[in-house]
Each structure stands twice: as C-alpha cells, then as structure tokens.
Design a protein around this motif. Structure first.
Motif, PDB file in Angstrom:
ATOM      1  N   LEU A 130       0.829  -1.194   0.000  1.00 46.36           N
ATOM      2  CA  LEU A 130       0.000   0.000   0.000  1.00 46.36           C
ATOM      3  C   LEU A 130       0.868   1.250   0.000  1.00 46.36           C
ATOM      4  O   LEU A 130       1.785   1.369   0.817  1.00 46.36           O
ATOM      5  CB  LEU A 130      -0.914   0.015   1.229  1.00 46.36           C
ATOM      6  N   PHE A 131       0.588   2.173  -0.901  1.00 46.16           N
ATOM      7  CA  PHE A 131       1.303   3.447  -0.953  1.00 46.16           C
ATOM      8  C   PHE A 131       0.269   4.561  -0.829  1.00 46.16           C
ATOM      9  O   PHE A 131      -0.142   5.176  -1.815  1.00 46.16           O
ATOM     10  CB  PHE A 131       2.116   3.553  -2.247  1.00 46.16           C
ATOM     11  N   THR A 132      -0.146   4.757   0.415  1.00 49.71           N
ATOM     12  CA  THR A 132      -1.215   5.690   0.706  1.00 49.71           C
ATOM     13  C   THR A 132      -0.802   6.632   1.826  1.00 49.71           C
ATOM     14  O   THR A 132       0.186   6.398   2.521  1.00 49.71           O
ATOM     15  CB  THR A 132      -2.487   4.952   1.144  1.00 49.71           C
ATOM     16  N   LYS A 133      -1.608   7.658   1.999  1.00 47.27           N
ATOM     17  CA  LYS A 133      -1.380   8.595   3.113  1.00 47.27           C
ATOM     18  C   LYS A 133      -1.442   7.862   4.444  1.00 47.27           C
ATOM     19  O   LYS A 133      -0.617   8.120   5.339  1.00 47.27           O
ATOM     20  CB  LYS A 133      -2.438   9.694   3.060  1.00 47.27           C
ATOM     21  N   GLU A 154       3.316  11.695  -8.237  1.00 39.69           N
ATOM     22  CA  GLU A 154       2.393  12.656  -7.631  1.00 39.69           C
ATOM     23  C   GLU A 154       2.454  12.581  -6.106  1.00 39.69           C
ATOM     24  O   GLU A 154       2.228  13.579  -5.423  1.00 39.69           O
ATOM     25  CB  GLU A 154       0.963  12.405  -8.116  1.00 39.69           C
ATOM     26  N   ASP A 155       2.770  11.402  -5.580  1.00 32.58           N
ATOM     27  CA  ASP A 155       2.857  11.229  -4.122  1.00 32.58           C
ATOM     28  C   ASP A 155       4.133  11.840  -3.549  1.00 32.58           C
ATOM     29  O   ASP A 155       4.278  11.927  -2.319  1.00 32.58           O
ATOM     30  CB  ASP A 155       2.805   9.735  -3.766  1.00 32.58           C
ATOM     31  N   SER A 177      13.340   7.574 -12.188  1.00 33.42           N
ATOM     32  CA  SER A 177      12.786   8.594 -13.078  1.00 33.42           C
ATOM     33  C   SER A 177      13.501   9.913 -12.813  1.00 33.42           C
ATOM     34  O   SER A 177      14.073  10.112 -11.729  1.00 33.42           O
ATOM     35  CB  SER A 177      11.291   8.757 -12.818  1.00 33.42           C
ATOM     36  N   PRO A 178      13.496  10.862 -13.785  1.00 41.75           N
ATOM     37  CA  PRO A 178      14.225  12.122 -13.585  1.00 41.75           C
ATOM     38  C   PRO A 178      13.844  12.853 -12.297  1.00 41.75           C
ATOM     39  O   PRO A 178      14.711  13.376 -11.587  1.00 41.75           O
ATOM     40  CB  PRO A 178      13.859  12.937 -14.831  1.00 41.75           C
ATOM     41  N   TYR A 179      12.549  12.913 -11.964  1.00 43.00           N
ATOM     42  CA  TYR A 179      12.144  13.635 -10.747  1.00 43.00           C
ATOM     43  C   TYR A 179      12.607  12.905  -9.498  1.00 43.00           C
ATOM     44  O   TYR A 179      13.113  13.517  -8.552  1.00 43.00           O
ATOM     45  CB  TYR A 179      10.630  13.822 -10.718  1.00 43.00           C
ATOM     46  N   LYS A 180      12.472  11.588  -9.475  1.00 46.78           N
ATOM     47  CA  LYS A 180      12.915  10.846  -8.292  1.00 46.78           C
ATOM     48  C   LYS A 180      14.438  10.868  -8.185  1.00 46.78           C
ATOM     49  O   LYS A 180      14.990  10.812  -7.083  1.00 46.78           O
ATOM     50  CB  LYS A 180      12.394   9.410  -8.344  1.00 46.78           C
ATOM     51  N   GLN A 181      15.125  10.961  -9.326  1.00 52.08           N
ATOM     52  CA  GLN A 181      16.589  11.108  -9.305  1.00 52.08           C
ATOM     53  C   GLN A 181      17.010  12.329  -8.508  1.00 52.08           C
ATOM     54  O   GLN A 181      17.960  12.276  -7.724  1.00 52.08           O
ATOM     55  CB  GLN A 181      17.127  11.251 -10.732  1.00 52.08           C
ATOM     56  N   LEU A 207      13.132  14.305   0.720  1.00 54.34           N
ATOM     57  CA  LEU A 207      12.472  13.086   0.261  1.00 54.34           C
ATOM     58  C   LEU A 207      11.106  13.330  -0.362  1.00 54.34           C
ATOM     59  O   LEU A 207      10.698  12.611  -1.280  1.00 54.34           O
ATOM     60  CB  LEU A 207      12.318  12.111   1.434  1.00 54.34           C
ATOM     61  N   TRP A 208      10.409  14.343   0.124  1.00 49.03           N
ATOM     62  CA  TRP A 208       9.016  14.501  -0.271  1.00 49.03           C
ATOM     63  C   TRP A 208       8.768  15.780  -1.081  1.00 49.03           C
ATOM     64  O   TRP A 208       7.638  16.257  -1.180  1.00 49.03           O
ATOM     65  CB  TRP A 208       8.127  14.431   0.973  1.00 49.03           C
ATOM     66  N   GLY A 209       9.836  16.320  -1.674  1.00 54.43           N
ATOM     67  CA  GLY A 209       9.685  17.391  -2.651  1.00 54.43           C
ATOM     68  C   GLY A 209       9.265  18.721  -2.070  1.00 54.43           C
ATOM     69  O   GLY A 209       8.361  19.374  -2.593  1.00 54.43           O
TER      70      GLY A 209
END
Length: 591
Positions: free
Chosen positions: A226-229, A493-494, A440-444, A363-365
């Motif tokens: 699960l990858f949820t809030k 998006e998360d 991915s580029p953003y996660k990089q 970690l969370w942008g």
C-alpha cells in the motif's frame, strides 16, 4: 552519543589519542577513555549518556569474555527487537542500553549484522582474538566520521578539525571552487589535506597488516503493498515512537513549518505528553517576514507545548560569533548552522535530545528547487528556445536564476538550481555520477538531495551545531522503514510538494501550517546587509582579507564578486555570507 577515535600503525601513541579525545570533549562530556588493546593500536572515546546513563554502559564496552569491545556514536532505534532475538539465542544482558545490544549483535553476526541495524551511527568494533577492526557509518550519514591513511598509519576521528590539527594538515585549496558553488567541500573531502570523510553506508573490516577496502551496507527491502497517506502516517508514527524515546529529557526543534509541526502534533496526539520546543524569534522589525515564533505561538493554541523562543539580532549574533566559530568543525555555507547552534546553547539547559524535521523536504519534494525542476520538466521544449529572449527581460531574482539554470541536460539543470549560481562543467562532472539512472528524472533529483545535500549540509549542520553543546539530534523522517517505503513509490504525484504531510496536517485541523509560505531557516542576511552597519562593515573587511590572502586559488566568479561586493548584495547576499564564514573559519584555524 559519543566521539570515537582510533590510531593504528606507527603513529599510534597515547599522546596522540588523548589529543583527539580532548579536542572533542563536547561530543561526549559525560565520560571519556583511551587505551591500547595491543601494540600499535590506540582507541579513544568520549560519551554523551542518552540511553542507560549509568556507568555500566560506559565505553569501551567489552563482551563478557573480554575478547571484543565496541566504541560507537549514535542510536539503534530497533535495539529492542534485536535484543529479543539475542535473548532467544541465550544472550544474558546486564544493562538496558543499545550499546550492549549492538556489541553482541556484531560479535555474533559481524559485518553482516549491519544489514539489520536501524539507526544512526559511526562505530568501531574490535575483535581482540583475531585483531580485526570493523568500522562503519550509517546509511544516511547522520553521524560523522573522518579518516587519514598513509602507508604506515590509519587514523579515524568523529571530527575533522582535531584530526587535521593532529596531522598538522595544510589547507586543501582545491575545495574553494566547490564551496563557492555548493557551500561545502566536495563529498568525501574536507578543507584539510589528507583528511577524508568516511562515506555514508560504508563499512570496512580491517585486518592486522592489511589495507582496508570499502564495502556498502546493503539495503534490505521489505515489500510494501500500500502506498497511501494512511500507510505513510502509520510508518511515521512508528518512527516517532522509536526516536522520541530516551532516558534523558527530549525536546523539539519547532519552526512552525509543516515538517516539525507534524512530528510534534502526532507525538502529542499519540501520548498526551507536552515537550519543550525551541524556536528562533527574530527582531520585531523583521517578524512579519520571519514569522516562525508567531506560527509556533498559534500552534500552541491548538496543541499544548512548552515554547522556548530563542532571540536573534545582530547584537546577539556578534556576541556569540567567536564561540560559534571556535566550535565549528567544518564550514558549511548555510546560516541555519548558526541558528541551530544558538538553539542548542539554550536547549542544553533543559534537554539532552532534540528532534528535528530534517529529511522531509529532500524526500518529499519540499524545496523551491523541486518545484522549479517540475516547471522545467513540463515546459522544457518551450523554455530552452526562448531562454535568450526571456533573459533580456527585467525579471525578478527567482526567474533570473531559473532561466540561467535551465539546460538540455536535466541533471545539470537541477544542480544549477541547487547551487548558489550556475555551475561549470568540472563541478558538474564531480556530481553527475551520483544521480541514480535507474530512477525517473524527478525521483533522481530527490534521491540526489538525500544522498548529497542532506548529508553534506543539513545533517552536518545538525550534528555539529548540537554536539557542540553536548546534545543529540534525531530525524524521524529518515527512519529506515520510511526510506524503504519511499524507494518503492512509483507514482511521482505522491512525492510532490510534501503531499501527504500537508494532507495529514489538514486532517489534524492544521491546514494553515501547510499553507505557510516556505521561506527557509536562516538569518535575515539581506536585511542586515541593507542596514549598512556593523554587520556590513565587518563582513566586507573580512572578505577583502580573504580575497587578498587566497587570490590565486579562488574561482573566477568569486574574484569578480569580491572586487566590489557591495554592488552585488541584493543578488548575492547568500554567497557573501558563505564566503565570510569560510574566511573567518580559515583565519581562526590558521589555514
């Protein structure tokens, strides 16, 4: 928490190990020791007592058979789980400390056992029977470790400055370029020639009469479904329960921002226990812009807390500057370092542990540069052709930096956004290999911030500034289970804009916190420079000396800036302060 030291080889002697121990007494003011387990090896330690503060947990901590011992700096957050396993294996314990658990764990499982240790640490485990030494640093680089190696001697220390002074090291002027752009020495380097930083997640099993080799502590992946809030909140609560636990008083670095406010709010909702909190309060004339203290006061109306407001002004800055500079192990060009140190100076009167929100932004942008990178990604085809024309328009400082930073290469673009100004090719080549091409580029870019910016800047500041006062800093967002969860998230998006952190705050009726404008944690440098008073005069005088003393080694942009620094205050006030900090540190340490 401790300072740990080792000298192995021809240079090993009592006088040298005592020098290292005594140079860093602040890291462990509660106990110190040094001894030689065999000829040509000297070990030293100073201890800050957090768990099981009694003398029976002092270091070096020996195994019952006397054939091995441990010195280490850090906390094992899953030590109770490890202890349960060891007890089922027949191990009997004499203390409630994580030190004893870690000793038995390493004695039985050796370097392989590091895979299961969840926490922050730098450690030296010595097997006297085989004359082997295991040295390791945690995966996040939360606890520092430095070393020097030559053909005859290996020296290891928790601080670089003591090691540099012991070796009478010269200044590594090759770090000036990286510091100018990235605010630190290169990863793995220091400003002392021959003194290197032990990299995060690295360990080495060093045998008598052989050179050491590097190995990485492997990541143990627990599959998430699960990858949820709600799952994120569950893991964060687990981390809070582990990391807020101590046998000594615990407090909170509370800015009134999303990250620290969420930690404290969840803690209080779970336990009903209020804690001392420590917040910077700026002068009234700056309080509208730098409003952390006001935000914490507003939070206190919803959630009980013990607010301690730490005043800062130019007068307070200069009253504390010399003491701060003397306790600075390595310069990191970030004024948050001084503010964290100032908080530590007050907090040590009532607590021994301070919790922070470090790691959440990376970690969370949460940084502005992450938002800028997303804007670049979405409009790359539009911005690149129009860059020459847009650059001629009278745009603001942020837009100007954005346009100057964008390039066809997304990695170079992000480094430009991260640096104080657009970097050159040589700097880029030093960092390019850090980016994980499998992501991915953003996660990089988030992963890059975790492995570079977080380790070189945020965590280094936190450790140095708090340990200067004998305080331990902890960062629940860097819990290993949370990191494992983060690694497996595929929906970007998360990971944008600290989505789940903001949503949980809203669930707690604290939506106003998530909507606060992110200013960053630092001194009001632009305002102080604009006052044209003592701050400006002292900074520019120091920069003039710096330019004259190191002219032949400074990067070209630095020389151009220092030719007329007053002209560039509005656009380069951060760089000017960073160079001032370095100049003052070099002068104090006679480098």
């Amino acid at each position: 928490m401790c300072g740990i030291y080792l000298i192995w080889g021809k240079g090993a002697n009592q006088e040298s190990i005592e020098f290292l121990v005594n140079h860093s007494t602040h890291r462990g003011p509660d106990q110190k020791a040094f001894f030689s387990p065999w000829p040509s090896l000297w070990i030293g330690v100073n201890r800050l007592k957090i768990l099981h503060p009694g003398p029976d947990a002092d270091q070096p901590f020996f195994a019952p058979d006397g054939n091995s011992f441990l010195i280490w700096n850090g906390e094992v957050y899953n030590y109770r789980n490890l202890r349960n396993i060891l007890e089922k294996m027949g191990i009997e314990f004499i203390t409630q400390s994580d030190t004893e658990v870690l000793l038995h764990w390493l004695k039985i499982f050796g370097a392989k056992g590091l895979e299961s240790v969840k926490g922050m640490f730098s450690l030296i485990f010595v097997d006297l029977a085989s004359q082997n030494v295991l040295v390791a640093r945690d995966k996040n680089g939360e606890k520092p470790l430095y070393y020097h190696q030559d053909p005859t001697t290996l020296t290891i220390s928790s601080e670089s400055k003591g090691l540099g002074k012991l070796l009478d090291s010269k200044l590594d002027e090759g770090q000036f370029d990286n510091y100018y752009f990235m605010r630190t020495a290169l990863p793995g380097k220091t400003f002392y020639k021959g003194v290197k930083e032990w990299k995060a997640a690295r360990f080495s099993l060093i045998r008598q009469h052989s050179a050491f080799r590097w190995d990485n502590i492997p990541e143990i992946k627990k599959e998430e479904s699960l990858f949820t809030k709600d799952r994120f909140k569950e893991l964060l609560l687990q981390s809070i329960k582990r990391q807020f636990h101590a046998d000594m008083p615990v407090g909170m670095l509370l800015s009134g921002g999303a990250d620290s406010s969420l930690l404290y709010s969840l803690w209080y909702k779970e336990t009903g226990v209020s804690l001392p909190t420590f917040t910077i309060e700026h002068e009234t004339k700056y309080s509208k812009k730098y409003d952390d203290a006001q935000a914490v006061s507003k939070l206190a109306k919803s959630i009980p807390l013990e607010k301690n407001a730490i005043q800062v002004s130019q007068k307070i800055f200069w009253e504390n500057w010399d003491e701060y500079l003397q306790q600075l192990d390595l310069p990191v060009g970030d004024s948050a370092s001084f503010l964290t140190w100032l908080i530590g100076k007050e907090a040590k009167k009532s607590v021994k542990v301070l919790i922070s929100g470090a790691g959440a932004d990376e970690l969370w942008g949460g940084y502005n540069r992450h938002q800028a990178f997303l804007k670049y990604q979405e409009n790359k085809g539009l911005f690149l052709p129009l860059k020459p024309f847009l650059g001629m328009l009278p745009l603001g400082r942020n837009w100007k930096k954005f346009l100057e930073g964008i390039e066809p290469d997304s990695k170079k673009t992000f480094l430009n956004f991260t640096a104080l100004e657009r970097i050159d090719h040589d700097i880029f080549s030093d960092y390019e290999r850090v980016f994980d091409q499998k992501l991915s580029p953003y996660k990089q870019i988030l992963d890059f911030d975790r492995r570079v910016f977080l380790v070189q800047d945020i965590l280094k500041i936190q450790d140095n500034a708090l340990m200067a006062h004998g305080l331990e800093g902890r960062s629940p967002y860097l819990d290993e289970d949370l990191l494992n969860f983060w690694h497996q998230i595929t929906d970007e998006e998360d990971l944008k804009g600290k989505k789940w952190i903001r949503e949980i705050l809203t669930d707690l009726d604290l939506e106003w916190i998530s909507q606060r404008k992110k200013l960053g944690f630092g001194l009001p440098l632009l305002e102080w420079f604009s006052e044209e008073g003592e701050f400006t005069n002292r900074v520019f005088a120091s920069l003039e000396s710096y330019k004259n003393d190191y002219k032949s080694n400074l990067p070209k942009p630095a020389l151009q800036l220092l030719e007329n620094p007053r002209k560039h205050v509005k656009t380069h006030f951060l760089t000017l302060y960073n160079l001032f900090l370095l100049a003052e540190w070099l002068k104090l340490n006679k480098l």
